[in-house]
Design an enzyme around this catalytic site. Structure first.
Site, PDB file in Angstrom:
ATOM      1  N   HIS A  19      56.013  75.265 -14.363  1.00 38.48           N
ATOM      2  CA  HIS A  19      54.830  75.436 -13.500  1.00 38.48           C
ATOM      3  C   HIS A  19      54.613  74.231 -12.589  1.00 38.48           C
ATOM      4  CE1 HIS A  19      53.227  78.643 -16.529  1.00 38.48           C
ATOM      5  NE2 HIS A  19      54.180  79.099 -15.727  1.00 38.48           N
ATOM      6  N   HIS A  42      60.110  88.084 -14.227  1.00 37.29           N
ATOM      7  CA  HIS A  42      59.610  88.231 -15.604  1.00 37.29           C
ATOM      8  C   HIS A  42      58.212  87.612 -15.626  1.00 37.29           C
ATOM      9  CE1 HIS A  42      63.954  88.569 -15.912  1.00 37.29           C
ATOM     10  NE2 HIS A  42      63.835  89.079 -17.130  1.00 37.29           N
ATOM     11  N   SER A 100      52.645  81.977 -14.274  1.00 33.31           N
ATOM     12  CA  SER A 100      53.286  81.770 -12.964  1.00 33.31           C
ATOM     13  C   SER A 100      52.659  82.618 -11.844  1.00 33.31           C
ATOM     14  CB  SER A 100      54.799  81.994 -13.059  1.00 33.31           C
ATOM     15  OG  SER A 100      55.114  83.160 -13.773  1.00 33.31           O
ATOM     16  N   GLU A 118      57.452  93.268 -14.650  1.00 32.37           N
ATOM     17  CA  GLU A 118      57.213  92.986 -16.071  1.00 32.37           C
ATOM     18  C   GLU A 118      57.491  94.279 -16.838  1.00 32.37           C
ATOM     19  OE1 GLU A 118      56.357  90.336 -18.201  1.00 32.37           O
ATOM     20  OE2 GLU A 118      56.558  91.963 -19.652  1.00 32.37           O
ATOM     21  N   GLY A 144      63.322  93.180 -14.399  1.00 39.97           N
ATOM     22  CA  GLY A 144      63.357  92.095 -13.415  1.00 39.97           C
ATOM     23  C   GLY A 144      64.766  91.831 -12.894  1.00 39.97           C
ATOM     24  N   ASP A 164      62.496  84.000 -15.133  1.00 40.54           N
ATOM     25  CA  ASP A 164      61.953  83.356 -16.324  1.00 40.54           C
ATOM     26  C   ASP A 164      61.989  84.301 -17.538  1.00 40.54           C
ATOM     27  OD1 ASP A 164      60.554  81.563 -17.931  1.00 40.54           O
ATOM     28  OD2 ASP A 164      58.588  82.121 -17.128  1.00 40.54           O
TER      29      ASP A 164
HETATM   30  C1  LIG Z   1      58.696  83.726 -20.563  1.00 38.09           C
HETATM   31  S1  LIG Z   1      57.734  85.138 -20.281  1.00 38.09           S
HETATM   32  C2  LIG Z   1      57.201  84.977 -18.615  1.00 38.09           C
HETATM   33  C3  LIG Z   1      56.195  83.911 -18.346  1.00 38.09           C
HETATM   34  C4  LIG Z   1      55.745  83.811 -16.923  1.00 38.09           C
HETATM   35  N1  LIG Z   1      56.852  83.819 -15.965  1.00 38.09           N
HETATM   36  C5  LIG Z   1      54.931  82.549 -16.710  1.00 38.09           C
HETATM   37  O1  LIG Z   1      55.502  81.493 -16.387  1.00 38.09           O
HETATM   38  O2  LIG Z   1      53.709  82.628 -16.853  1.00 38.09           O
HETATM   39  C6  LIG Z   1      58.947  86.417 -20.125  1.00 38.09           C
HETATM   40  C7  LIG Z   1      58.357  87.791 -19.832  1.00 38.09           C
HETATM   41  O3  LIG Z   1      59.436  88.658 -19.472  1.00 38.09           O
HETATM   42  C8  LIG Z   1      59.148  89.973 -19.956  1.00 38.09           C
HETATM   43  N2  LIG Z   1      60.454  90.672 -19.943  1.00 38.09           N
HETATM   44  C9  LIG Z   1      61.448  90.643 -20.884  1.00 38.09           C
HETATM   45  N3  LIG Z   1      62.528  91.304 -20.438  1.00 38.09           N
HETATM   46  C10 LIG Z   1      62.224  91.729 -19.173  1.00 38.09           C
HETATM   47  C11 LIG Z   1      62.961  92.412 -18.161  1.00 38.09           C
HETATM   48  N4  LIG Z   1      64.235  92.805 -18.359  1.00 38.09           N
HETATM   49  N5  LIG Z   1      62.352  92.659 -16.979  1.00 38.09           N
HETATM   50  C12 LIG Z   1      61.086  92.257 -16.749  1.00 38.09           C
HETATM   51  N6  LIG Z   1      60.327  91.607 -17.670  1.00 38.09           N
HETATM   52  C13 LIG Z   1      60.898  91.332 -18.863  1.00 38.09           C
HETATM   53  C14 LIG Z   1      58.533  89.706 -21.298  1.00 38.09           C
HETATM   54  O4  LIG Z   1      57.768  90.827 -21.696  1.00 38.09           O
HETATM   55  C15 LIG Z   1      57.668  88.465 -21.002  1.00 38.09           C
HETATM   56  O5  LIG Z   1      56.386  88.826 -20.639  1.00 38.09           O
END
Ligand SMILES: C[S@@+](CC[C@H](N)C(=O)[O-])C[C@H]1O[C@@H](n2cnc3c(N)ncnc32)[C@H](O)[C@@H]1O
Length: 286
Positions: A19, A42, A100, A118, A144, A164
């Site tokens: 961040h 993500h 994010s 997401e 994603g 991410d």
């Molecule tokens: C590390 S967290 C994201 C945190 C966010 N980017 C932040 O910095 O606030 C990863 C997220 O990716 C989602 N996720 C997992 N596989 C995914 C995919 N193939 N496509 C989109 N989202 C996915 C999960 O549900 C989770 O909410």
């Protein structure tokens, strides 16, 4: 079936790392008059509560954002990051932490655009609740990596994409370079930021090699290592691979990360380092 929920990890050292980097990039984009796009492959739910049972259970934010003790009225990056959180808390409550999408939203001006994907049903629903009021935010319940692979015509030529994943699925380590290779061919001057955890078995190494071979000297790695702990089964550090960063950004990030590492862990504890890519020439490892 996805089980990872970022509410358990919000505000931890990985969030501080990614961040802070995101803030520095977007500050730069927002200072320039041209419109920009932000893609978050993500996205998570966008807003977290550090007093929630999930955050309480792991207490990870205590070593991250909650450990930063910064003097007031400072103009350096760690103070600006804390100011951003303070501004966010005025609107969302004293224990809120911006994900994010919220960090990016802070810098958006009329004409800028944000694209969020997401997959987790609950995270996607809450993300929609948090952002559906904003016309400039496009939210999809979509993979994603698929979104990145199809990123042929970005909304604006200027902008940032954050990649991410949670890496709960082992294939994420291969999906990142594969989808990024396609994204870079569709958006060659886009700034791409890939986050990954450093685990004791160093399972990120192959992916990082692939990303270096993909980016050549247009990519660099930023590594934040936590202080040594007796129990080294969990995350011992966090990494970012940053493609097509604006001129001077690498130096700016290095200074900011050195400062925040000291504020977070204490003088001489933990470390931040930067590794630069080499001109393309080696065989692709994808
Ligand atoms: C590390 S967290 C994201 C945190 C966010 N980017 C932040 O910095 O606030 C990863 C997220 O990716 C989602 N996720 C997992 N596989 C995914 C995919 N193939 N496509 C989109 N989202 C996915 C999960 O549900 C989770 O909410």
């Amino acid at each position: 079936m996805l089980s990872y929920q970022h509410a358990y990890h919000a505000g931890n050292i990985a969030d501080v790392h990614k961040h802070l980097a995101l803030m520095l990039l977007l500050e730069g984009f927002a200072e320039n008059s041209g419109a920009f796009s932000f893609y978050d492959s993500h996205a998570g739910r966008g807003i977290y509560d550090l007093s929630s049972p999930e955050a309480e259970k792991t207490g990870e934010h205590k070593m991250g954002v909650s450990a930063i003790d910064e003097p007031q009225n400072d103009k350096r990056a760690p103070a600006r990051y804390l100011d951003l959180i303070e501004t966010f808390r005025k609107e969302h409550g004293e224990h809120a932490y911006p994900g994010s999408p919220s960090i990016a939203h802070h810098f958006m001006r009329p004409g800028d655009k944000m694209f969020l994907t997401e997959l987790h049903p609950t995270e996607h629903r809450v993300l929609e609740e948090n952002f559906s009021a904003f016309k400039s935010v496009d939210i999809r319940k979509q993979d994603g990596f698929e979104m990145l692979s199809r990123l042929k015509y970005p909304h604006h030529l200027r902008g940032v994409a954050l990649i991410d994943p949670a890496y709960e699925v082992k294939t994420d380590y291969r999906s990142v370079p594969r989808s990024l290779m396609k994204a870079l061919s569709g958006w060659p001057n886009g700034v791409f930021v890939v986050w990954y955890p450093i685990l004791p078995d160093e399972r990120h190494k192959q992916m990082v090699r692939s990303l270096f071979s993909l980016g050549g000297n247009a990519v660099f790695e930023s590594l934040l290592m936590a202080p040594d702990v007796a129990d080294r089964r969990g995350m011992i550090g966090t990494g970012l691979m940053i493609f097509n960063a604006p001129q001077g950004f690498e130096e700016k990030l290095a200074v900011a990360m050195d400062e925040i590492t000291t504020l977070m862990f204490g003088e001489g504890l933990g470390s931040h380092s930067i590794k630069k890519g080499q001109p393309v020439g080696s065989a692709a490892l994808l």
